[in-house]
Write an enzyme that holds these catalytic residues in place. Sequence first.
Site, PDB file in Angstrom:
ATOM      1  CE1 TYR A   1     -18.488  -7.149  16.824  1.00  0.00           C
ATOM      2  CE2 TYR A   1     -17.885  -4.925  17.317  1.00  0.00           C
ATOM      3  CZ  TYR A   1     -18.109  -5.894  16.565  1.00  0.00           C
ATOM      4  OH  TYR A   1     -18.077  -5.408  15.043  1.00  0.00           O
TER       5      TYR A   1
ATOM      6  CE  LYS B   1     -15.297  -7.928  13.652  1.00  0.00           C
ATOM      7  NZ  LYS B   1     -15.809  -8.666  12.669  1.00  0.00           N
TER       8      LYS B   1
END
Length: 369
Positions: A159, A163
């Site tokens: 994750y 990002k």
Amino acid sequence: MADSAQAQKLVYLVTGGCGFLGEHVVRMLLQQEPQLRELRIFDLHLGPWLEELKTGPVQVTAIQGDVTQAHEVAAAVAGAHVVIHTAGLVDVFGKTSPETIHEVNVQGTRNVIEACVQTGTRFLVYTSSMEVVGPNVKGQPFYRGNENTPYEAVHRHPYPCSKALAEQLVLEANGRKVLGGLPLVTCALRPTGIYGEGHQIMRDFYHQGLRLGGRLFRAIPASVEHGRVYVGNVAWMHVLVARELEHRAALMGGQVYFCYDNSPYKSYEDFNMEFLGPCGLRLVGTHPLLPYWLLVFLAALNVLLQWLLRPLLLYAPLLNPYTLAMANTTFTVSTDKARRHFGYEPLFSWEESRTRTIRWVQAVEGSAQ
Ligand SMILES: NC(=O)c1ccc[n+]([C@@H]2O[C@H](COP(=O)([O-])OP(=O)(O)OC[C@H]3O[C@@H](n4cnc5c(N)ncnc54)[C@H](O)[C@@H]3O)[C@@H](O)[C@H]2O)c1
Ligand SMILES: CC(C)CCC[C@@H](C)[C@H]1CC[C@H]2[C@@H]3[C@H](O)C=C4C[C@@H](O)CC[C@]4(C)[C@H]3CC[C@]12C
């Protein structure tokens, strides 16, 4: 005063507009952006609440679509003046594969950028995350830092990696020529842990507390500060950035801004108790009830169980090595960059943010009975 037909001239697109943050951005735009003529809401899953918005003066267009599909994104972006790209897969619990997280968060963002370039949309606001910075794999504290604070931003989890890559794409796209020859202006907002009405993890903690007889057990030392920001203020920052990008392109283009407000600096659990306490829950213990090594062991055990059970069911508990490290590492911001660059002041005080969140938890309780 300009007549309303003249004033209402802008078309905005919000990707992920039916998510936790996206819904607040959508509602905030309808309340606070008088120049809006059409608001397009693009999401994989459209919420039924969108229907109630369609009766207002702004044309609300709901678009069911997938950011990984370039043609769907291009069709939604065409003709929009501003894109607010909040769509993303927020998964730190191992619910989805790393490949899917990358596909949605990185390729999805690439598709949004290319759609802007191809169709002539000039302003792009990206919802990034504090996790682009940290906590890093070494668990080094980031104590009330700002956008310029040196910090070794190294990640392994899918994750934060996704990002960080997506944010980089957005910032690098600043200045690219869009259809018609004008430059694209982009910037990225980095919220810390968002809380407020609609926050699924807060709901999960609340229900866990109810199951445990109104108690939660302290797992993290009270001294570890975890940055939190109210969803209404994050939404307000998006609205302001979207509005000001055109007028302050030279200053704001290619910039990153942490999302902040006056929420107090506390540990993750103590902060949650600001809302769960008034709803009848109690946090047991002034110190963690389990030794840290045991939490590390349990977190590793959860990873093993997740892997073993995967053929049968999805086992995705809150505790895993990554979430433990997140909750156990100080990461807080203290900055005024957004005020200096585009005049941001929080729209909601801490007291109001707290009251609104408590009322929402109480309503969750009411609806669960
Ligand atoms: N929640 C937080 O604490 C937090 C903190 C920092 C940054 N962020 C970022 O804010 C954004 C919104 O997060 P959130 O907490 O509201 O999450 P959320 O899951 O509630 O919302 C994300 C939305 O994106 C949509 N979406 C997912 N995949 C999609 C796809 N392939 N195509 C189109 N839409 C898709 C989902 O349906 C959902 O409505 C994310 O980009 C996230 O990384 C969240
Ligand atoms: C040790 C356990 C009992 C406690 C587990 C708490 C854990 C589920 C919490 C702690 C910190 C939370 C993250 C943090 O607020 C910031 C973000 C950034 C954002 O981009 C996505 C959400 C996320 C990762 C929060 C998820 C839940 C976390 C890990």
